[in-house]
Each structure stands twice: as structure tokens, then as C-alpha cells.
Design a protein around this motif. Structure first.
Motif, PDB file in Angstrom:
ATOM      1  N   VAL A 145       0.810  -1.217   0.000  1.00  0.00           N
ATOM      2  CA  VAL A 145       0.000   0.000   0.000  1.00  0.00           C
ATOM      3  C   VAL A 145       0.847   1.274   0.000  1.00  0.00           C
ATOM      4  CG1 VAL A 145      -1.821   1.277   1.209  1.00  0.00           C
ATOM      5  CG2 VAL A 145      -1.852  -1.216   1.185  1.00  0.00           C
ATOM      6  N   THR A 146       1.916   1.261   0.781  1.00  0.00           N
ATOM      7  CA  THR A 146       2.666   2.507   0.960  1.00  0.00           C
ATOM      8  C   THR A 146       3.993   2.512   0.202  1.00  0.00           C
ATOM      9  OG1 THR A 146       3.593   1.596   2.977  1.00  0.00           O
ATOM     10  CG2 THR A 146       1.669   2.999   3.228  1.00  0.00           C
ATOM     11  N   PRO A 179       4.299   1.673  -3.577  1.00  0.00           N
ATOM     12  CA  PRO A 179       4.380   1.863  -5.037  1.00  0.00           C
ATOM     13  C   PRO A 179       4.876   3.247  -5.451  1.00  0.00           C
ATOM     14  CG  PRO A 179       2.077   1.478  -4.334  1.00  0.00           C
ATOM     15  CD  PRO A 179       2.951   1.209  -3.162  1.00  0.00           C
ATOM     16  N   GLN A 180       4.423   4.279  -4.726  1.00  0.00           N
ATOM     17  CA  GLN A 180       4.840   5.638  -5.107  1.00  0.00           C
ATOM     18  C   GLN A 180       6.312   5.879  -4.772  1.00  0.00           C
ATOM     19  OE1 GLN A 180       2.083   4.848  -3.398  1.00  0.00           O
ATOM     20  NE2 GLN A 180       0.325   5.729  -4.459  1.00  0.00           N
ATOM     21  N   GLU A 231       8.065   4.340  -7.662  1.00  0.00           N
ATOM     22  CA  GLU A 231       7.829   5.254  -8.779  1.00  0.00           C
ATOM     23  C   GLU A 231       8.797   6.440  -8.697  1.00  0.00           C
ATOM     24  OE1 GLU A 231       3.700   7.244 -10.350  1.00  0.00           O
ATOM     25  OE2 GLU A 231       4.434   7.944  -8.430  1.00  0.00           O
ATOM     26  N   SER A 288      -7.104  -4.069  -6.105  1.00  0.00           N
ATOM     27  CA  SER A 288      -6.260  -4.744  -5.109  1.00  0.00           C
ATOM     28  C   SER A 288      -5.219  -5.612  -5.801  1.00  0.00           C
ATOM     29  CB  SER A 288      -7.112  -5.630  -4.197  1.00  0.00           C
ATOM     30  OG  SER A 288      -7.833  -4.853  -3.283  1.00  0.00           O
ATOM     31  N   THR A 345      -3.931  -5.292  -8.746  1.00  0.00           N
ATOM     32  CA  THR A 345      -2.882  -4.461  -9.346  1.00  0.00           C
ATOM     33  C   THR A 345      -1.868  -4.046  -8.291  1.00  0.00           C
ATOM     34  OG1 THR A 345      -4.424  -3.613 -10.982  1.00  0.00           O
ATOM     35  CG2 THR A 345      -2.433  -2.308 -10.615  1.00  0.00           C
ATOM     36  N   GLN A 346      -2.355  -3.652  -7.109  1.00  0.00           N
ATOM     37  CA  GLN A 346      -1.429  -3.183  -6.088  1.00  0.00           C
ATOM     38  C   GLN A 346      -0.514  -4.318  -5.606  1.00  0.00           C
ATOM     39  OE1 GLN A 346      -3.027  -1.271  -2.461  1.00  0.00           O
ATOM     40  NE2 GLN A 346      -1.902   0.539  -3.103  1.00  0.00           N
ATOM     41  N   THR A 375       1.902  -5.156  -8.332  1.00  0.00           N
ATOM     42  CA  THR A 375       2.896  -4.086  -8.474  1.00  0.00           C
ATOM     43  C   THR A 375       4.045  -4.282  -7.489  1.00  0.00           C
ATOM     44  OG1 THR A 375       1.180  -2.557  -9.217  1.00  0.00           O
ATOM     45  CG2 THR A 375       3.217  -1.563  -8.416  1.00  0.00           C
ATOM     46  N   GLY A 432       6.628   1.703   5.947  1.00  0.00           N
ATOM     47  CA  GLY A 432       5.580   2.681   5.694  1.00  0.00           C
ATOM     48  C   GLY A 432       4.293   2.227   6.327  1.00  0.00           C
ATOM     49  N   GLY A 437       6.341   7.694   6.363  1.00  0.00           N
ATOM     50  CA  GLY A 437       5.539   7.931   5.169  1.00  0.00           C
ATOM     51  C   GLY A 437       6.236   7.417   3.923  1.00  0.00           C
ATOM     52  N   THR A 438       5.537   7.508   2.808  1.00  0.00           N
ATOM     53  CA  THR A 438       6.068   6.950   1.563  1.00  0.00           C
ATOM     54  C   THR A 438       7.298   7.714   1.056  1.00  0.00           C
ATOM     55  OG1 THR A 438       3.907   6.081   0.988  1.00  0.00           O
ATOM     56  CG2 THR A 438       5.443   6.396  -0.819  1.00  0.00           C
ATOM     57  N   SER A 439       7.316   9.033   1.229  1.00  0.00           N
ATOM     58  CA  SER A 439       8.524   9.793   0.816  1.00  0.00           C
ATOM     59  C   SER A 439       9.728   9.301   1.596  1.00  0.00           C
ATOM     60  CB  SER A 439       8.338  11.289   1.084  1.00  0.00           C
ATOM     61  OG  SER A 439       7.322  11.807   0.277  1.00  0.00           O
ATOM     62  N   GLU A 440       9.489   8.970   2.880  1.00  0.00           N
ATOM     63  CA  GLU A 440      10.584   8.479   3.714  1.00  0.00           C
ATOM     64  C   GLU A 440      10.986   7.057   3.316  1.00  0.00           C
ATOM     65  OE1 GLU A 440       9.806  11.025   7.783  1.00  0.00           O
ATOM     66  OE2 GLU A 440       8.377   9.450   7.308  1.00  0.00           O
ATOM     67  N   GLU A 459      10.967   6.061   0.333  1.00  0.00           N
ATOM     68  CA  GLU A 459      11.815   6.320  -0.840  1.00  0.00           C
ATOM     69  C   GLU A 459      13.230   6.753  -0.411  1.00  0.00           C
ATOM     70  OE1 GLU A 459       9.995   8.995  -3.667  1.00  0.00           O
ATOM     71  OE2 GLU A 459      11.886   9.297  -4.717  1.00  0.00           O
ATOM     72  N   LEU A 496      -6.674   3.870  -0.792  1.00  0.00           N
ATOM     73  CA  LEU A 496      -5.208   3.719  -0.737  1.00  0.00           C
ATOM     74  C   LEU A 496      -4.688   2.718  -1.753  1.00  0.00           C
ATOM     75  CD1 LEU A 496      -4.530   3.572   3.123  1.00  0.00           C
ATOM     76  CD2 LEU A 496      -5.052   5.532   1.688  1.00  0.00           C
ATOM     77  N   LYS A 497      -5.552   2.286  -2.669  1.00  0.00           N
ATOM     78  CA  LYS A 497      -5.126   1.223  -3.576  1.00  0.00           C
ATOM     79  C   LYS A 497      -4.423   1.735  -4.822  1.00  0.00           C
ATOM     80  CE  LYS A 497      -8.731  -1.856  -1.933  1.00  0.00           C
ATOM     81  NZ  LYS A 497      -9.730  -2.874  -2.259  1.00  0.00           N
ATOM     82  N   THR A 531      -1.556   3.184  -7.253  1.00  0.00           N
ATOM     83  CA  THR A 531      -0.121   2.889  -7.327  1.00  0.00           C
ATOM     84  C   THR A 531       0.658   4.102  -7.836  1.00  0.00           C
ATOM     85  OG1 THR A 531      -0.505   1.896  -9.489  1.00  0.00           O
ATOM     86  CG2 THR A 531      -0.377   0.407  -7.614  1.00  0.00           C
ATOM     87  N   ARG A 573       1.012   8.696  -7.562  1.00  0.00           N
ATOM     88  CA  ARG A 573       0.704   9.864  -6.729  1.00  0.00           C
ATOM     89  C   ARG A 573      -0.168  10.815  -7.511  1.00  0.00           C
ATOM     90  NH1 ARG A 573       5.373  12.116  -2.882  1.00  0.00           N
ATOM     91  NH2 ARG A 573       6.616  10.228  -2.773  1.00  0.00           N
ATOM     92  N   SER A 589       0.081   5.924   9.197  1.00  0.00           N
ATOM     93  CA  SER A 589       1.189   6.683   8.607  1.00  0.00           C
ATOM     94  C   SER A 589       0.932   7.057   7.154  1.00  0.00           C
ATOM     95  CB  SER A 589       2.466   5.846   8.684  1.00  0.00           C
ATOM     96  OG  SER A 589       2.321   4.679   7.892  1.00  0.00           O
ATOM     97  N   GLU A 617       0.781   8.345   3.778  1.00  0.00           N
ATOM     98  CA  GLU A 617       1.135   9.652   3.223  1.00  0.00           C
ATOM     99  C   GLU A 617       0.030  10.146   2.292  1.00  0.00           C
ATOM    100  OE1 GLU A 617       5.302  10.136   2.541  1.00  0.00           O
ATOM    101  OE2 GLU A 617       4.964  11.365   0.763  1.00  0.00           O
ATOM    102  N   HIS A 618      -0.834   9.207   1.886  1.00  0.00           N
ATOM    103  CA  HIS A 618      -1.982   9.557   1.047  1.00  0.00           C
ATOM    104  C   HIS A 618      -2.790  10.695   1.679  1.00  0.00           C
ATOM    105  CE1 HIS A 618      -0.700   5.390   0.732  1.00  0.00           C
ATOM    106  NE2 HIS A 618      -1.220   5.294  -0.474  1.00  0.00           N
ATOM    107  N   ILE A 672       4.020  11.488  12.610  1.00  0.00           N
ATOM    108  CA  ILE A 672       4.294  10.949  11.266  1.00  0.00           C
ATOM    109  C   ILE A 672       3.606  11.824  10.222  1.00  0.00           C
ATOM    110  CG2 ILE A 672       4.146   8.936   9.744  1.00  0.00           C
ATOM    111  CD1 ILE A 672       3.987   7.138  12.162  1.00  0.00           C
ATOM    112  N   ASN A 728       4.971  13.875   6.978  1.00  0.00           N
ATOM    113  CA  ASN A 728       4.415  13.627   5.640  1.00  0.00           C
ATOM    114  C   ASN A 728       3.987  14.932   4.973  1.00  0.00           C
ATOM    115  OD1 ASN A 728       4.822  10.882   5.811  1.00  0.00           O
ATOM    116  ND2 ASN A 728       2.735  10.407   6.456  1.00  0.00           N
ATOM    117  N   ILE A 740      15.499  13.722  -0.247  1.00  0.00           N
ATOM    118  CA  ILE A 740      16.247  12.759  -1.066  1.00  0.00           C
ATOM    119  C   ILE A 740      17.391  13.471  -1.792  1.00  0.00           C
ATOM    120  CG2 ILE A 740      16.083  11.114  -2.978  1.00  0.00           C
ATOM    121  CD1 ILE A 740      13.274  10.457  -1.958  1.00  0.00           C
TER     122      ILE A 740
END
Lengths: 464, 198
Positions: free
Chosen positions: A34-35, A37-38, A41, A78, A80-81, A84, A126, A144-147, A149, B31-32, B34, B36, B84, B86-87, B108, B112, B180
Motif C-alpha cells: 500500500v505505501t 508503489p509511489q 515510482e 487490489s 494491481t497493487q 505491483t 511505511g 511515510g512513503t517519501s521516507e 523512498e 489507498l489502492k 499505485t 501519486r 502513517s 502519506e496519502h 508521522i 508527511n 532525497i
């Protein structure tokens, strides 16, 4: 100063950024579907690889159905996720335990049980319940997702060092009181923001007496007090639990590791930014009555009256009770229950199934109750069968489903219908958490089992 | 979205609820994705408070009230607790908010927001209560958030406070740089650390 948290944190500091955060080295990154894929990306967009792919472990858990996992997931989004994550793991050279893989399960159940999470480590994922891994004596926290990454790109994260808090619980727990009740009790005392900005060390004789499963449950819920994470210094219980686990050190390496792990404790002179003391005897089996996990009471008590709520919180309080269909000063005991959920990263381990089975053994599930029993992993599933718990549960009218996060957050098909009341061993009773309009009462596996048998909220001590 | 922060003056959207958790900001069923896609997340910000089961707007929710709008969300204490995901920050950014003002943020979620160029501004309980009163009295009142000077001002009453942000993050926000970028410049230090501690 000189706390165990300081020791582990300081040992992982790559640099302190001037007038900024700490650049912290991360030993282990877990990824679910869930957290992440981005984050992948983002790496692709920057043309980056994972910096230390061997330190990253991936597995789907949130979307996985709890039945027919050998067939393709029906929900195309679901699917796809989940697909992925598998593709990303392959493209970036990461270990992946896919659906039906014997090592698959909820990431916070699998990490400790496979020996991937070890004392002294820094661990991130995440997912806010990453705090779970603190039970082995690691500094583990959700990001979070940025973290995510950031960690993929550099095996580091930029973080402000949290303040330290020690929570001491002393004494012997009453019969029928579990680690879950300790956590729900602490949340009711601290509120969901009482530990925000802190990293908690749990200590005291009550905590020392907890099994590893109990410790995992307690640390799991640290985030629900707002804490960055929570952990317990490793001891013989920890070493006993980890010994021989697949990814734990073996042979000579094991001896060396234990020697080091034994040094992982707060100094006698350790000074915490905050220190709180509680007594085990004050804790009874707990239930929540509202829409955040801090809204909990002892099962025999009444929902607090409106006059006990501070002015600024009154609107939120009544909104919460309206959602639940409860009124101030009502008793929770005797309320009709429609669904019971045993599972999640909070209470999906073997000890939780043992506890549940101990109550329902020789009895029958209430007819109007729908019960979902979801092991946290395939390893837990095997343990259930090896111990014959599946037979006891079946005779009482319960079936065991396949592992995953399931009804904890209802990203798969396991959604509690609108308006229905669910007694759940999961971690959050937020509005709509278990499905739009679903009403959640958080409780221990013992309370859940008692409710499943009687069909109403029941004190499990009546059965002990 | 990376953007440079300087001074923001805007009307506000008031949400005087406490403990707004990230499950409310964006429910799990959204949240599904893939990717942003900020528009997708922005469209589903506060989904179950904003729309009924049939997908009709709930007129009594503040985002559906034409009186209120702007780039600043003002929320009760302990904003962004829970998951957590980030969405939640993507949804806030995607809707068009640049600043969230509250007396207390969950850890968190606060990170974010910062990582998505949404600025969390922590104010005192007193400032927050007065701000809610000002907005109620005049929905067109404005707030100024001055990032270089780290001040937040209720332009209706003139009440002003300073807010905290570390020098590093402030520099990042004012120059549209993310973590980053910083970490990639420091890979040698990471390798040196690994060598030393293994």
C-alpha cells in the motif's frame, strides 16, 4: 541521557545536520503493497536503484483476501497493487514473500517470527504499526512513503530525535487481563496524543513477565498513544524467542550477538524526559466506547459523562458517541455484538488464538454473531493446526481464515457492514475503519471470545 | 508537489474537531492507487464526511460550504493521528491546501505534510481558539503565514505568533528541495559509516 534509546539511536547516527534533523542509518526496511508503489515510482523518476537491497523485505498483507489465496484476487484494483509490489521487488532485486508463500503474513507478525527483526536494530516501514518490532529491543517506527523512498535510495532517513519516556508497570496482572488491556489502559490514561514526540521504553516487573507475543501487542499499540515508537530492552525472554529463528544469527554468531544484546539496557543513571508509573492491579479487561483508541474503559465501568470532558473536546466527544450509537454513562456490558474479529498485527499471533480458544472451548458461537478469525501469518496458521486449536475452534462453530490484515482496516473484502457493532482485537476504532459506517469496540482476544459466545459484550472473567 | 514557500496570505477553512485521524482524511479504500495522483486524492479528501453513501455532497460539512475556502486548513488539536499513510498529505495537497494550522500534530503526519510541501504550523491553544472565533465571525478574514520570519498572523485581530521549523527544513521549503536530494549528496558519508560500524 544514557537510555537504551540513546544507545541505539546514537549508534546509527551518520551525521547531525546543522540546525536540522539527524541522518539516521536504517538496518531494516519492510515494504507492503500500500505505501510502497509511489516510492518505487519516485526511484524510477530519479533513475535510482535501491542502495542496500539486501536490507529490504517486501510482502503484501493489506489487500490480501482471507480466502482462496491460491486464486487471483477478485478486486482488480487490489490485484494491481499486490502485483505491483511483486514486480517492483523483482525489478529492484528485493526479497519478496508473495501471497501463498509460506513466509507470507502481516509484515509485523512475520518480521519478528522469522528473526528478521533483532535487538539493537533500527527498523522502519511505511506503516504506523512498525512500532511492533520494538518488542525485540529494536528502535522501530512507522514512516511515510517519501521516507520509504529515502531509505530505498540511501538506507538512511532524516529524523528529529524524539524525546524519551519510560513507562513502568509494576505488579501482577489480574486474571483475564492481557497485554492488550495494558495498552488500552495506558491509552485511556495518556490519550491518543499523550506520548506524541516521545519514544517509549516499557519497563517494570509486569512488562518483564510478558511473553514475547504480549510484548509485541503492547509495542504495536505505542503509536495509538501518539508515540513515535515503543520498545522493551531485550532479556532472556527475547533471546529464547529469537533463538533458532531463520534469519537470526546462528552458531558462534548467535553467542556473539547475545553477548552484545545483553548490553542493551538503559543505565542505572538513565534520565528520561518523562517517566510514568502504573500498577498492574489497577487494570481490568478493557473495551473502547468511542472512535479513537484512547476512549477506553474497564469493561465493568460506565461511559464517561459529558461533564468530565474539557470544553474544547465536547463537540468531538458527542460526535464520537453519536457515531457509536452510545450515550454518556451507559454500561458497555450487555451491548449486542454483530461481528467478532480476532487477528491483525496487534493480536494475530499464536498466543492470541490460544487465549480465544481457551474461552470458546466446549461452547458454541452465538448464532447471530459473524466471527472472522484471521491468523497473522502462515506460520501462526501452522502453529494453530499443530496445537489442535483448529479442532477446538471448529467444534465451537468458528472457521480459520487465511492470513492478512483483513478487517482491521477493511482493504480487502472483510468489511463490517454499516451500523454493525464489531468487537475487534485490532488497533483502531476510527469512524469507518472496519468499513464505512462500521462501529468498532477494541478489546483483547479474551473479551472478543466471550462476546462471540454470548453475543453481547461480556466480562471474560465470567468464563475463567 | 515541490514548490517554493515564502509568504502566504489566505482565507481559511475551519475544522474545529480534535483528533482528526488519517482514516478520516483519506479512508483506506482509497489507498489502492499505485501512483501519486494528487487530483484523485484531493477529490477524496475527507471523503466520508464530505459525501454520503450515494456520493452526494453533505451540505453541512465545511468543505461543501461556499462561505469557506482558501489555502489554509485550520484544525483542532492532534491533527493527523493514526495511520502513517502519506496519502493523507497527498489528499490535503491535492485539494489545494498549502498550510495546516493546529495546536498539535501527530508526528508521522507532520513529517508527511512537510515532505509534500504542505506546511504544518503549530500555534497555541489560545491562538487557535481565537482564530476559530475570527473565522466564524467573518469567513473572509485572512491569515498570513510568513515562512522567512516564521510568524503566523490573524489579520482580523492582529494577533501574531512565531512558529517552529528547523533551519534545514525551512531552507528546503523556501528553495523547493526535498530530503532525497540531500541524502543523495551524502552517500559517501553513508558508506563511511557502514565501514566503521560493521
Amino acid at each position: 541521557m544514557n537510555t537504551l534509546f540513546d544507545k541505539i539511536w546514537d549508534a546509527h547516527v551518520v551525521q547531525n545536520v546543522e540546525d536540522g534533523p539527524t541522518q539516521l542509518y536504517i538496518d531494516r526496511l519492510y515494504c507492503h503493497e500500500v505505501t510502497s508503489p509511489q516510492a518505487f515510482e519516485g526511484l524510477r523518476a530519479r533513475g535510482l536503484q535501491c542502495f542496500r537491497p539486501k536490507q529490504i523485505f517486501c510482502m503484501p498483507d493489506h489487500n490480501t483476501p482471507t480466502h482462496d489465496q491460491d486464486k487471483p484476487i477478485e478486486d482488480p484494483v487490489s490485484k494491481t497493487q499486490v502485483d505491483t509490489l511483486e514486480k517492483n521487488a523483482k525489478d529492484f532485486g528485493l526479497t519478496h514473500f508473495g501471497m501463498m508463500h509460506p513466509k507470507n503474513g502481516i509484515i509485523h507478525v512475520v518480521g519478528p517470527e522469522r528473526g528478521l527483526s533483532l535487538p539493537g536494530m533500527t527498523i522502519v516501514c511505511g506503516d504506523s504499526h512498525t512500532s511492533t518490532h520494538g518488542a525485540v529491543g529494536a528502535v522501530a517506527f512507522g514512516i511515510g512513503t517519501s521516507e520509504v523512498e529515502m531509505v530505498m535510495a540511501s538506507q538512511c532517513i532524516l529524523q528529529q530525535k524524539p524525546k524519551s519516556m519510560r513507562i513502568n508497570v509494576e505488579g501482577v496482572l489480574q486474571k483475564g487481563v492481557t497485554a492488550k488491556d495494558i495498552a488500552l489502559y495506558l491509552m485511556s490514561e495518556l490519550t491518543t496524543s499523550g506520548a506524541t514526540g516521545y519514544f517509549i521504553e516499557y519497563a517494570g516487573s509486569t512488562i518483564r513477565a510478558l511473553s514475547m507475543e504480549g510484548r509485541l501487542t503492547l509495542c504495536n499499540l505505542s503509536i495509538e498513544m501518539g508515540a513515535r515508537g515503543g520498545f522493551i530492552a531485550p532479556d532472556e525472554t527475547t533471546f529464547e524467542y529469537l533463538k533458532g529463528r531463520e534469519y537470526a544469527p546462528q552458531g558462534n554468531d548467535w553467542e556473539k550477538a547475545v553477548e552484545y544484546w545483553k548490553t542493551l539496557k538503559s543505565g542505572e543513571d538513565a534520565v528520561f524526559d518523562k517517566e510514568l508509573n502504573f500498577k498492574a492491579e489497577d487494570i481490568e479487561p478493557m473495551v473502547t466506547y468511542g472512535t479513537n483508541p484512547g476512549m477506553g474503559i474497564g469493561i465493568s465501568q460506565e461511559i464517561p459523562g459529558l461533564d468530565t470532558i474539557p470544553e474544547a473536546g465536547k463537540i468531538s466527544y458527542m460526535k464520537s458517541l453519536d457515531y457509536m450509537g452510545f450515550a454518556p454513562q451507559e454500561k458497555m456490558l450487555g451491548k449486542k455484538v454483530d461481528y467478532v474479529f480476532l487477528g491483525a498485527c496487534t493480536n494475530g499471533r499464536i498466543e492470541d488464538f490460544r487465549a480465544f480458544a481457551s474461552i470458546v472451548k466446549g461452547k458454541k458461537k452465538a448464532e447471530h454473531v459473524t466471527a472472522w478469525l484471521v491468523p497473522g501469518s502462515w506460520m501462526v496458521d501452522s502453529q494453530i493446526r499443530e496445537e489442535g486449536l483448529d479442532v477446538i475452534l471448529k467444534q465451537a462453530g468458528f472457521e480459520i481464515r487465511q492470513p492478512g490484515c483483513s478487517a482491521c482496516l477493511a482493504m480487502n473484502d472483510d468489511k463490517i457492514p454499516a451500523g454493525k457493532l464489531s468487537v475487534s482485537t485490532s488497533n483502531r476504532n476510527f469512524e469507518g475503519r472496519q468499513g464505512p459506517g462500521a462501529r468498532t469496540v477494541l478489546a483483547s482476544p479474551l473479551v472478543a471470545a466471550a462476546a462471540a459466545i454470548t453475543g453481547v459484550i461480556t466480562d471474560p472473567r465470567d468464563f475463567l | 508537489m515541490k514548490q517554493k514557500f515564502d509568504i502566504i496570505e489566505s482565507t481559511c477553512v475551519p475544522l474545529p474537531l480534535e483528533n482528526v485521524d488519517t482514516d478520516q482524511i483519506i479512508p483506506a479504500r482509497f489507498l489502492k492507487a499505485t501512483t501519486r495522483d494528487e487530483k484523485f486524492f484531493g477529490d477524496n479528501l475527507f471523503r466520508d464526511w464530505r459525501y454520503d453513501k450515494e456520493g452526494n455532497l453533505k451540505p453541512d460539512f465545511v468543505l461543501n460550504n461556499p462561505l469557506y475556502g482558501g489555502e489554509i486548513l485550520v484544525a483542532g488539536k492532534n491533527f493527523g493521528s493514526g495511520s502513517s499513510r502519506e496519502h493523507a498529505a497527498w489528499a490535503i495537497a491535492g485539494y489545494g491546501f498549502k498550510v495546516v494550522i493546529s495546536s498539535f500534530f501527530a508526528d508521522i503526519h507532520k513529517n508527511n505534510e512537510l515532505n509534500n510541501f504542505v506546511l504544518p504550523v503549530v500555534v497555541s491553544e489560545h491562538f487557535l481558539a481565537n482564530l476559530f472565533t475570527s473565522i466564524q465571525a467573518n469567513p473572509k478574514m485572512q491569515v498570513r503565514v510568513d515562512v522567512p520570519n516564521q510568524t503566523v498572523t490573524n489579520l482580523s485581530t492582529g494577533e501574531s505568533e512565531t512558529f517552529e521549523i528547523n533551519g534545514y527544513k525551512k531552507y528546503c521549503l523556501m528553495n523547493a528541495l526535498d530530503d532525497i536530494d540531500f541524502l543523495l549528496e551524502n552517500r559517501e558519508k553513508i558508506e563511511a559509516w557502514e565501514k566503521m560500524s560493521r
